[in-house]
Write a protein that holds these residues in place. Structure first.
Motif, PDB file in Angstrom:
ATOM      1  N   VAL A 115       0.803  -0.843  -0.286  1.00  0.00           N
ATOM      2  CA  VAL A 115       0.154   0.282   0.485  1.00  0.00           C
ATOM      3  C   VAL A 115       0.616   1.410  -0.249  1.00  0.00           C
ATOM      4  O   VAL A 115       0.584   2.188  -0.181  1.00  0.00           O
ATOM      5  N   GLN A 118       1.705   1.842  -4.046  1.00  0.00           N
ATOM      6  CA  GLN A 118       0.634   2.917  -4.413  1.00  0.00           C
ATOM      7  C   GLN A 118       0.400   3.794  -3.674  1.00  0.00           C
ATOM      8  O   GLN A 118       0.401   4.638  -5.181  1.00  0.00           O
ATOM      9  N   SER A 131      -2.776  -4.373  -6.147  1.00  0.00           N
ATOM     10  CA  SER A 131      -4.193  -5.185  -5.221  1.00  0.00           C
ATOM     11  C   SER A 131      -4.144  -5.753  -4.976  1.00  0.00           C
ATOM     12  O   SER A 131      -4.989  -6.570  -5.998  1.00  0.00           O
ATOM     13  N   GLU A 135      -2.894  -6.138   1.460  1.00  0.00           N
ATOM     14  CA  GLU A 135      -2.367  -4.948   0.712  1.00  0.00           C
ATOM     15  C   GLU A 135      -1.695  -3.774   1.320  1.00  0.00           C
ATOM     16  O   GLU A 135      -0.318  -3.128   1.625  1.00  0.00           O
ATOM     17  N   GLY A 150      -4.551 -10.412  -7.950  1.00  0.00           N
ATOM     18  CA  GLY A 150      -4.905  -9.338  -7.094  1.00  0.00           C
ATOM     19  C   GLY A 150      -6.588  -9.380  -8.230  1.00  0.00           C
ATOM     20  O   GLY A 150      -6.984 -10.140  -9.283  1.00  0.00           O
ATOM     21  N   ASN A 152      -6.724  -6.494 -10.136  1.00  0.00           N
ATOM     22  CA  ASN A 152      -6.329  -5.634 -11.276  1.00  0.00           C
ATOM     23  C   ASN A 152      -5.413  -6.589 -13.203  1.00  0.00           C
ATOM     24  O   ASN A 152      -5.421  -6.011 -13.545  1.00  0.00           O
TER      25      ASN A 152
END
Length: 467
Positions: A115, A118, A131, A135, A150, A152
């Motif tokens: 995270v 990100q 993701s 995360e 994940g 995506n």
């Protein structure tokens, strides 16, 4: 000098953990399936320290278990019960070395929490699209070592597709520096791909160059109620065409998954007045604002008119979008509250997902009357979490004792359909026997030759992937 004193001299005494209470969090698998033992947990703070630790362990003939956030679901980061290994934690390797919004790359050390990467990408107007549910605690080195998937993957690919270069400490302590930011490099074997998905059995990833993308400026999310599974495939194809292939997420949710979430997980509620057997969580995103909402509404109106969909809810705010995703994300959490859960992380070609779910459901229900089948997950890339929740009146341990039998039923069907018995969670310790059973002999021979060539003494994460 003893090995532990030598390691303390490399990383500092406070970063060599030997007390039982300090060791405990590093020795237990996420779901409690494995509880290992170790001489020590060592926490290097640099690639150079990792290399020196590996050299010291190799010289002493001590096996090593690389570990990131220890969020894996197959026991790949947990040492064996014999207590002879040293766990090498990457948690102190947590620096972002470089972020470049012109190259669209981010160079980070293996211990960076996902995270945080990100967020760092977002601060420069970029997206790092990996993701997954863990995360907030998983680390990028572990994501790379398991080739994490994940939500995506449909749009951006697995972790393998997001890595340009790696830095790796080899089993003999040498450091391979492949931290290139190149999109094209046709100079022989792509060595970085050896370590992605290898679960730390060929070396310890210490840093990576990761791909970034433009930050989306428009995101449209809908939860669509369906009467049957096959309609989900039609809607996915139509959404991809209508949006200019801007579908980012496509998640399948069964009625039982929604019901369990609403029963056990705060914040989960059914947004529809009537119950429906299947739901499709569809998300579109684009870095160019405007157009996606109209495309989604037009596609849904057509689907409703044709009877492919029977109802739909579109998110009108960030809060509503999060609420829709919470329905999907709550399923594993809710299953824990219902007792035992036998999990299968399988994949088939996307077009075969409905057939696979139907065949596996019929087979397990025939083998275990009363079992509650909870198939959900990443329809867009063909990955289904085909989970089995214990019958309501069953004893948890008696149910879990059927794990191997249920595996054989589900994995036989998936293999017959030319699918995978491990789509995104890896092999670890959990699926070593399954891999040996289903993987072609030539594939296993090549894998063992690679392992033997790079780690001839078998000191790097032994007992994982290969028996």
């Amino acid at each position: 000098m003893t090995l532990l004193k030598q390691l303390a001299g490399i990383v500092g005494p406070t970063n060599v953990l030997t007390d039982a209470a300090d060791l405990a969090p590093y020795l237990v698998e996420e779901r409690g399936l494995y509880r290992g033992a170790a001489q020590a947990v060592v926490r290097p703070g640099s690639t150079e320290q990792v290399a020196e630790v590996v050299k010291a362990c190799a010289a002493a003939g001590i096996s090593m278990v690389p570990q990131g956030g220890n969020t894996g679901l197959c026991g790949g980061g947990v040492p064996s019960e014999d207590g002879g290994s040293v766990v090498i934690s990457t948690e102190r390797l947590n620096r972002i070395r470089r972020i470049d919004p012109i190259d669209f790359t981010l160079t980070a050390e293996a211990g960076c929490v996902l995270v945080n990467l990100q967020q760092a990408a977002a601060e420069v107007g970029c997206l790092f699209p990996l993701s997954l549910g863990a995360e907030g605690s998983c680390r990028i080195g572990g994501n790379i070592s398991t080739n994490a998937g994940g939500t995506n993957v449909l749009r951006y690919g697995n972790t393998r597709d997001l890595v340009l270069g790696l830095e790796v400490v080899l089993p003999d302590g040498r450091v391979w520096n492949g931290l290139k930011r190149l999109r094209k490099d046709n100079t022989g074997y792509a060595l970085q791909h050896l370590f992605i998905g290898a679960e730390g059995t060929l070396g310890i990833v210490t840093a990576a160059v990761l791909k970034l993308f433009p930050q989306p400026t428009e995101i449209q999310t809908a939860l669509i109620a369906l009467t049957d599974l096959d309609a989900a495939l039609v809607l996915l194809a139509r959404a991809r065409r209508a949006s200019g292939d801007a579908v980012t997420g496509c998640e399948l949710i069964p009625r039982i998954g929604l019901e369990l979430g609403a029963r056990h997980v705060p914040g989960v509620r059914d947004p529809f007045e009537a119950a429906h057997p299947w739901y499709l969580l569809l998300e579109l995103s684009s870095s160019r604002p405007g157009g996606l909402r109209h495309a989604l509404e037009e596609m849904l109106a057509e689907a409703l008119g044709e009877g492919l969909a029977v109802d739909a809810v579109l998110a009108d705010s960030v809060e509503q979008r999060r609420a829709l995703w919470r329905i999907r994300e709550a399923i594993p959490e809710a299953q824990k509250k219902e007792g035992g859960s036998i999990k299968h992380d399988v994949a088939v070609a996307t077009s075969l997902v409905p057939e696979m779910i139907r065949r596996c459901t019929r087979a397990v229900e025939a083998a275990m009357p009363g079992v509650r089948v909870v198939p959900f997950g990443h329809l867009g890339d063909g990955n289904t979490h085909f989970n089995l929740t214990q019958p309501e009146s069953a004893d948890k341990q008696v149910f879990l004792a059927q794990w191997d039998r249920m595996n054989r039923i589900v994995h036989d069907i998936v293999t017959e359909m030319e699918g995978s018995i491990s789509a995104e969670h890896g092999i670890g310790r959990l699926k070593v026997a399954e891999l040996a059973h289903y993987k072609p002999a030539l594939d296993l021979d090549l894998m063992r030759r690679l392992k033997s060539a790079m780690d001839p003494r078998g000191l790097m994460n032994p007992g994982k992937i290969l028996s």
